[in-house]
Enzyme design. Structure first.
Site, short mmCIF file in Angstrom:
data_model
loop_
_atom_site.label_atom_id
_atom_site.label_comp_id
_atom_site.label_asym_id
_atom_site.label_seq_id
_atom_site.Cartn_x
_atom_site.Cartn_y
_atom_site.Cartn_z
N GLY A 29 -3.36 -35.22 65.38
CA GLY A 29 -2.21 -34.33 65.47
C GLY A 29 -2.07 -33.90 66.92
O GLY A 29 -2.66 -34.50 67.83
N ARG A 59 3.46 -33.69 62.59
CA ARG A 59 4.68 -34.46 62.35
C ARG A 59 5.71 -33.69 61.53
O ARG A 59 6.91 -33.94 61.62
CB ARG A 59 4.26 -35.73 61.61
N ALA A 61 6.09 -30.29 61.55
CA ALA A 61 6.50 -29.01 62.13
C ALA A 61 8.00 -29.05 62.40
O ALA A 61 8.53 -30.05 62.86
CB ALA A 61 5.73 -28.73 63.41
N GLN A 62 8.66 -27.94 62.09
CA GLN A 62 10.12 -27.99 62.08
C GLN A 62 10.75 -27.17 63.19
O GLN A 62 11.19 -27.68 64.21
CB GLN A 62 10.62 -27.49 60.73
N GLY A 63 10.79 -25.84 62.97
CA GLY A 63 11.62 -24.95 63.79
C GLY A 63 11.36 -25.06 65.27
O GLY A 63 12.29 -25.02 66.08
N GLY A 64 10.11 -25.20 65.67
CA GLY A 64 9.86 -25.39 67.08
C GLY A 64 8.63 -24.73 67.64
O GLY A 64 7.75 -24.31 66.90
N ASP A 227 -11.38 -30.99 56.19
CA ASP A 227 -12.59 -31.80 56.40
C ASP A 227 -13.39 -31.33 57.61
O ASP A 227 -14.63 -31.35 57.59
CB ASP A 227 -12.24 -33.28 56.63
N ARG A 294 6.02 -13.00 60.00
CA ARG A 294 5.99 -13.83 58.79
C ARG A 294 5.17 -13.22 57.66
O ARG A 294 5.55 -13.32 56.49
CB ARG A 294 5.39 -15.20 59.11
C1 LIG Z 1 6.15 -28.07 57.01
C2 LIG Z 1 5.51 -27.49 58.25
C3 LIG Z 1 6.30 -26.90 59.24
C4 LIG Z 1 5.71 -26.36 60.38
N1 LIG Z 1 6.52 -25.83 61.35
C5 LIG Z 1 5.97 -25.36 62.51
C6 LIG Z 1 6.78 -24.88 63.57
O1 LIG Z 1 8.01 -24.88 63.50
N2 LIG Z 1 6.18 -24.43 64.69
C7 LIG Z 1 4.81 -24.43 64.83
O2 LIG Z 1 4.31 -24.00 65.89
N3 LIG Z 1 4.01 -24.90 63.84
C8 LIG Z 1 4.55 -25.37 62.70
N4 LIG Z 1 3.74 -25.85 61.70
C9 LIG Z 1 2.29 -25.82 61.91
C10 LIG Z 1 1.87 -26.97 62.83
O3 LIG Z 1 2.39 -28.18 62.33
C11 LIG Z 1 0.34 -27.05 62.89
O4 LIG Z 1 -0.20 -25.80 63.24
C12 LIG Z 1 -0.12 -28.07 63.93
O5 LIG Z 1 0.61 -29.26 63.83
C13 LIG Z 1 -1.60 -28.35 63.76
O6 LIG Z 1 -1.94 -29.40 64.64
P1 LIG Z 1 -3.39 -30.02 64.59
O7 LIG Z 1 -3.45 -31.11 65.60
O8 LIG Z 1 -4.40 -28.93 64.69
O9 LIG Z 1 -3.55 -30.61 63.10
P2 LIG Z 1 -2.75 -31.79 62.38
O10 LIG Z 1 -1.44 -32.04 63.00
O11 LIG Z 1 -2.79 -31.52 60.92
O12 LIG Z 1 -3.67 -33.06 62.67
C14 LIG Z 1 -4.91 -33.25 62.01
C15 LIG Z 1 -5.32 -34.70 62.15
O13 LIG Z 1 -6.64 -34.86 61.66
C16 LIG Z 1 -6.69 -35.99 60.80
N5 LIG Z 1 -7.83 -35.81 59.89
C17 LIG Z 1 -8.04 -34.82 58.99
N6 LIG Z 1 -9.23 -34.99 58.39
C18 LIG Z 1 -9.78 -36.11 58.93
C19 LIG Z 1 -11.00 -36.82 58.73
N7 LIG Z 1 -11.93 -36.43 57.84
N8 LIG Z 1 -11.23 -37.93 59.47
C20 LIG Z 1 -10.31 -38.38 60.38
N9 LIG Z 1 -9.15 -37.75 60.61
C21 LIG Z 1 -8.89 -36.63 59.90
C22 LIG Z 1 -5.33 -36.02 60.14
O14 LIG Z 1 -5.06 -37.29 59.58
C23 LIG Z 1 -4.45 -35.68 61.35
O15 LIG Z 1 -4.25 -36.83 62.14
C24 LIG Z 1 4.30 -26.40 60.55
C25 LIG Z 1 3.51 -27.01 59.57
C26 LIG Z 1 4.10 -27.56 58.43
C27 LIG Z 1 3.23 -28.23 57.41
#
Ligand SMILES: Cc1cc2nc3c(=O)[nH]c(=O)nc-3n(C[C@H](O)[C@H](O)[C@H](O)COP(=O)(O)OP(=O)(O)OC[C@H]3O[C@@H](n4cnc5c(N)ncnc54)[C@H](O)[C@@H]3O)c2cc1C
Length: 300
Positions: A29, A59, A61-64, A227, A294
């Site tokens: 992510g 992927r 995340a929406q509003g920004g 995880d 929120r």
């Molecule tokens: C519907 C929705 C709308 C949102 N809108 C907003 C917004 O507008 N603004 C905002 O700031 N935030 C928003 N968020 C929150 C934001 O998307 C997350 O806080 C952020 O993307 C988290 O990023 P990350 O890299 O920590 O985790 P993630 O993007 O979840 O990435 C985690 C990665 O780890 C991988 N993974 C997990 N477990 C394992 C494993 N055991 N082995 C190998 N790989 C693994 C997954 O496949 C993924 O690739 C939204 C979330 C959702 C669901």
């Protein structure tokens, strides 16, 4: 007689093959991809992700993304808004870092191919207003497809980085430590493969995202199963703040459809929340009404 080991608390500590790297990043992510891309190209890096590259919360995340980039804004205002919304529970140093480094982080994303929405034809960023912010400071892309644009640009950068090896459809299972405070790497298993591999490295980064799938209804993708937290706990790593989970106030969960989030940008553009009887209820609960923090709106 001894009880059989509990699979939730007993780590898997055997492997069939071994691969060495300078850094292993678990998760693709925004956190994992940015970390990997900011490493010096001289380092041999492995990025592991349990789905296809790109599948993540990021992927969806929406509003920004909030940053004090507007002409009427500055990091101190962003800091004050964040502290107020945090109701006394913020890690002040973390908030300071977030607001001070936010503008540079936006510039870094743009330099790496993220295109945020603009107004007019003069390359002025379009800024939305969201809850608890006293300024319009939410950058967005493709309307409400901000995360998809960020993930797209970062994935593209990763694929052309020769020093990064990518393991898709490969789940990290457990950390391997030296029995003390040092992590030696992580055991992974690729979908359909009977064997496990130790990815051995002096630095292992857990960027697995959250645990939204622990709830019966969630807007998170299926992979958000916590995880990383589980692996860390099994390796006796200290974890923090697990009591904080965001319950977004506006998610449409109806029979027969996948629940989906109704972006806060909708309220930022002036939408009201009404009860089933048509009453606009937020005005009686908080001075910022629909744009209250929120957690306040979710509880209402
Ligand atoms: C519907 C929705 C709308 C949102 N809108 C907003 C917004 O507008 N603004 C905002 O700031 N935030 C928003 N968020 C929150 C934001 O998307 C997350 O806080 C952020 O993307 C988290 O990023 P990350 O890299 O920590 O985790 P993630 O993007 O979840 O990435 C985690 C990665 O780890 C991988 N993974 C997990 N477990 C394992 C494993 N055991 N082995 C190998 N790989 C693994 C997954 O496949 C993924 O690739 C939204 C979330 C959702 C669901």
């Amino acid at each position: 007689m001894r009880n059989p080991p509990d699979p939730l608390s007993t780590p898997v500590l055997s492997w069939n093959t071994r691969q060495d790297a300078d850094v292993v990043v678990v998760g693709a992510g925004i956190a994992g991809l940015v970390f990997a891309l900011r490493l010096p190209p001289s380092l041999n890096v492995i990025v592991v992700t349990k789905g296809a590259l790109g599948e993540s919360n990021t992927r969806y995340a929406q509003g920004g993304l909030a940053a004090a980039v507007g002409p009427d804004d500055d990091p101190d205002l962003h800091f004050a808004d964040t502290i107020a919304a945090g109701a006394g529970l913020c890690d002040v140093a973390a908030v300071r870092t977030l607001v001070d480094e936010g503008v540079a982080a936006v510039q870094w994303l743009e330099a790496h191919g993220t295109t945020f929405d603009e107004v007019g034809d003069r390359h002025v960023r379009a800024l939305g207003r969201e809850a608890a912010h006293s300024r319009s400071r939410v950058l967005h892309a493709g309307g409400d497809a901000t995360g998809a644009e960020i993930e797209r640009s970062l994935v593209r950068q990763l694929r052309i980085r020769p020093s990064v090896s990518l393991l898709e459809h490969t789940a990290a299972i457990d950390l391997v430590t030296d029995g003390g405070d040092s992590c030696r790497g992580v055991i992974v298993q690729t979908d359909g493969s009977p064997s496990r591999t130790l990815l051995a490295a002096p630095v292992t980064v857990l960027a697995n995202g959250g645990a939204g799938q622990l709830w019966a209804v969630s807007s998170n993708p299926p992979g958000a199963t916590g995880d990383g937290i589980a692996m860390a706990l099994r390796a006796s790593v200290v974890v923090a703040d697990l009591e904080f989970t965001q319950f977004h106030p506006t998610v449409l969960a109806a029979d027969g459809i996948e629940p989906f989030l109704v972006s806060e940008a909708v309220r930022g553009e002036g939408a009201y929340l009404r009860s089933v009887s048509g009453e606009r209820f937020m005005t009686a609960i908080h001075p910022m009404a629909e744009l209250a923090p929120r957690d306040v709106v979710a509880r209402a």
